[in-house]
Design an enzyme around this catalytic site. Structure first.
Site, PDB file in Angstrom:
ATOM      1  N   HIS A 187       0.840  -1.214   0.000  1.00 56.62           N
ATOM      2  CA  HIS A 187       0.000   0.000   0.000  1.00 56.62           C
ATOM      3  C   HIS A 187       0.873   1.262   0.000  1.00 56.62           C
ATOM      4  O   HIS A 187       0.433   2.310   0.476  1.00 56.62           O
ATOM      5  CB  HIS A 187      -0.938   0.036   1.216  1.00 56.62           C
ATOM      6  CG  HIS A 187      -1.684  -1.233   1.435  1.00 56.62           C
ATOM      7  ND1 HIS A 187      -2.959  -1.451   0.986  1.00 56.62           N
ATOM      8  CD2 HIS A 187      -1.313  -2.394   2.046  1.00 56.62           C
ATOM      9  CE1 HIS A 187      -3.353  -2.677   1.318  1.00 56.62           C
ATOM     10  NE2 HIS A 187      -2.368  -3.270   1.949  1.00 56.62           N
ATOM     11  N   SER A 308      15.060  19.608 -17.850  1.00 56.48           N
ATOM     12  CA  SER A 308      13.894  20.433 -18.134  1.00 56.48           C
ATOM     13  C   SER A 308      14.350  21.653 -18.919  1.00 56.48           C
ATOM     14  O   SER A 308      15.447  22.168 -18.696  1.00 56.48           O
ATOM     15  CB  SER A 308      13.251  20.874 -16.816  1.00 56.48           C
ATOM     16  OG  SER A 308      12.492  22.041 -17.012  1.00 56.48           O
ATOM     17  N   LYS A 314      16.268  20.058 -12.730  1.00 56.05           N
ATOM     18  CA  LYS A 314      15.526  18.824 -12.951  1.00 56.05           C
ATOM     19  C   LYS A 314      16.331  17.727 -13.612  1.00 56.05           C
ATOM     20  O   LYS A 314      17.153  17.957 -14.484  1.00 56.05           O
ATOM     21  CB  LYS A 314      14.286  19.092 -13.844  1.00 56.05           C
ATOM     22  CG  LYS A 314      13.186  19.872 -13.195  1.00 56.05           C
ATOM     23  CD  LYS A 314      12.529  19.184 -11.992  1.00 56.05           C
ATOM     24  CE  LYS A 314      11.716  17.979 -12.396  1.00 56.05           C
ATOM     25  NZ  LYS A 314      10.513  18.365 -13.155  1.00 56.05           N
ATOM     26  N   GLU A 321       9.056   6.780 -17.469  1.00 56.30           N
ATOM     27  CA  GLU A 321       7.699   7.325 -17.627  1.00 56.30           C
ATOM     28  C   GLU A 321       7.103   6.869 -18.953  1.00 56.30           C
ATOM     29  O   GLU A 321       5.922   6.537 -19.042  1.00 56.30           O
ATOM     30  CB  GLU A 321       7.737   8.852 -17.556  1.00 56.30           C
ATOM     31  CG  GLU A 321       8.122   9.350 -16.173  1.00 56.30           C
ATOM     32  CD  GLU A 321       8.403  10.844 -16.184  1.00 56.30           C
ATOM     33  OE1 GLU A 321       7.532  11.596 -15.748  1.00 56.30           O
ATOM     34  OE2 GLU A 321       9.483  11.253 -16.629  1.00 56.30           O
TER      35      GLU A 321
END
Ligand code: ARG
Length: 487
Positions: A187, A308, A314, A321
């Site tokens: 969880h 980025s 970043k 992804e």
């Protein structure tokens, strides 16, 4: 000229032709189409439909076409509706009118089903190899991320393991026998400590099952449709069993109507592809989370991340992804094909032309993403200290209950008593480790000074040595098994 021009007075409307044409994608089956035709010409000769001389002429033409495809010098013509038309048109240019005999007793319906199966039979091994490459990286990580000392050699793996030194939560490991631990989650809540190697291997086995599914898919698609004609079978004395063997199929299809409509194999392949996508997305999701500053367990190599355009700080886990996203598009392809197949009668309907695009795209997606995942897994770095520090004493609450069980208390009761200790710690801003012995004895008199040994995560792991557990020896056995599967 269309293959069916005899019956038609008018030409096809150019837009309708473009809609009908599949050459833009089915040219990927060029070599399979030629191979099928070579075998068909031979079968026709054996059936007495072609003379030996005619077969030789057809073979010479087809072999030339094959080398044109191989050298990428094959010139498509504007009227080539699909790969079958293109090959036949070119064969006519090379060998003349005898080319017109090749299609005797055959239909594009049994031809396309054959080509498509051959294409998958040819390409599944490449996909399997890409999966095994990623598995190899996972196994190597499991091997190298086992202890804080460098990778275990093959020899050492067989030997007895050093016993874990007594340690407390939050200790930084620094020597021989310090197994690399991480918090295991359920969880997404801290649950129990596990070996990092165990986690790596938890992503190995799903891929192993996928490889099994690919093998099943390959076995089941090894049925030859050629010789089914358009739908009713071929009227010539074709030895279909011999033809199947020639083309590398296990058997010939038993029902011509089913044979030209059956696309189960394409749907099965897409299911396996979607399943692989789902498995990659699970690994990806964890890597993404673990590489966030909040976790800080993983840092991706520069070569496998992007920056980025706006925020200079970043470092984004784009490949993971994208892997996560591609699971979605792969799923869509499976559902799309099943929706196309639903309600189709047996035999061929043009709807079936829509079968190839999703299969080719699914294959391309996986062949693109798998090597990137393998490279990213190989090159990422692990912050062992962050992982160890994320293991808190409450993750040993189950072991605390087990401690009571070992002293004769039934597990249900022990679970409640351990829960009370957790609550007591929370209420007093303590941890299970900083509760005093009187605290513990206020919960149950059986608690003793040795209760604090429970909070050594290395010991906690060492106990779970039953087959499949996270104890070092169990993980080593698992590693060996995984290793033998990819060797
Ligand atoms: N291009 C077609 C396909 O991919 C080949 C079969 C055409 N058959 C037909 N009866 N029009 O499905």
């Amino acid at each position: 000229m269309n293959l069916w021009h005899g019956r038609f007075a008018d030409k096809t409307n150019p837009d309708a032709f473009a809609l009908n044409a599949s050459i833009s994608f089915d040219q990927r089956m060029a070599l399979q189409d030629v191979r099928g035709s070579l075998a068909w010409a031979e079968a026709l000769e054996m059936a007495g439909v072609l003379t030996v001389d005619e077969q030789i002429q057809l073979w010479a033409g087809l072999q030339q076409i094959e080398s044109e495809f191989q050298s990428q010098s094959f010139a498509y013509a504007p009227g080539d509706e699909d790969i079958h038309t293109a090959v036949e048109r070119r064969l006519g240019e090379i060998v003349g009118s005898v080319a017109g005999k090749l299609h005797t007793g055959r239909s594009r319906n049994d031809q396309v089903a054959t080509d498509f199966r051959l294409w998958l039979l040819d390409h599944i091994p490449t996909l399997d190899a890409a999966l095994s490459e990623l598995q190899t990286e996972l196994v190597e990580r499991a091997e190298n991320d086992f202890t804080l000392t460098p990778a275990l050699s093959q020899k050492e793996r067989g030997q007895e393991l050093p016993s874990p030194p007594g340690r407390r939560v939050g200790d930084e490991g620094d020597g021989e026998g310090n197994y690399i631990l991480m918090p295991g989650y359920t969880h997404l809540q801290r649950a129990q400590p596990v070996l990092l190697s165990h986690w790596w291997l938890s992503h190995f086995w799903p891929l192993q099952r996928d490889r099994g599914r690919l093998t099943d898919c390959k076995d089941r698609l090894s049925v030859l449709p050629l010789g089914s004609g358009a739908l009713a079978g071929t009227p010539f004395a074709i030895d279909r069993a011999a033809l199947a063997e020639k083309l590398g199929f296990a058997e010939a299809s038993p029902n011509s109507m089913d044979a030209v409509s059956d696309r189960d194999f394409a749907a099965e392949f897409l299911f396996v592809a979607a399943m692989i996508g789902v498995h990659l997305s699970k690994l990806a999701e964890q890597v993404i989370i673990y590489s966030s500053a909040e976790f800080g367990f993983i840092e991706l190599d520069d070569a496998y991340s992007t920056g980025s355009s706006l925020m200079p700080q970043k470092k984004n886990p784009d490949p993971f992804e994208l892997a996560r996203a591609k699971a979605g598009t792969l799923l869509g392809k499976l559902i799309g094909l099943l929706a196309t197949l639903k309600g189709l009668p047996s035999t061929y309907d043009k709807d079936l032309q829509e079968d190839k695009i999703p299969v080719f795209e699914a294959y391309d997606t996986l062949i693109t993403i798998l090597p990137v995942m393998a490279g990213a897994v190989r090159s990422l770095t692990i912050d062992v200290r962050r992982m160890a520090q994320a293991i808190d004493a409450s993750m040993m609450a189950t072991d605390l209950a087990d401690y009571l069980v070992e002293r004769g208390i039934p597990f249900r009761e022990a679970h409640a008593l351990s829960g009370r200790a957790v609550r007591l710690a929370l209420e007093n801003e303590k941890t299970l480790q900083t509760l005093t012995l009187p605290d513990y004895q206020s919960i149950h008199p059986v608690f003793n000074e040795d209760v604090y040994d429970v909070f050594d995560p290395q010991q906690c792991i060492a106990k779970r040595k039953a087959f499949g557990g996270t104890a070092p020896e169990a993980v080593l056995a698992q590693l060996k098994q995984a290793q033998s599967l990819i060797d």
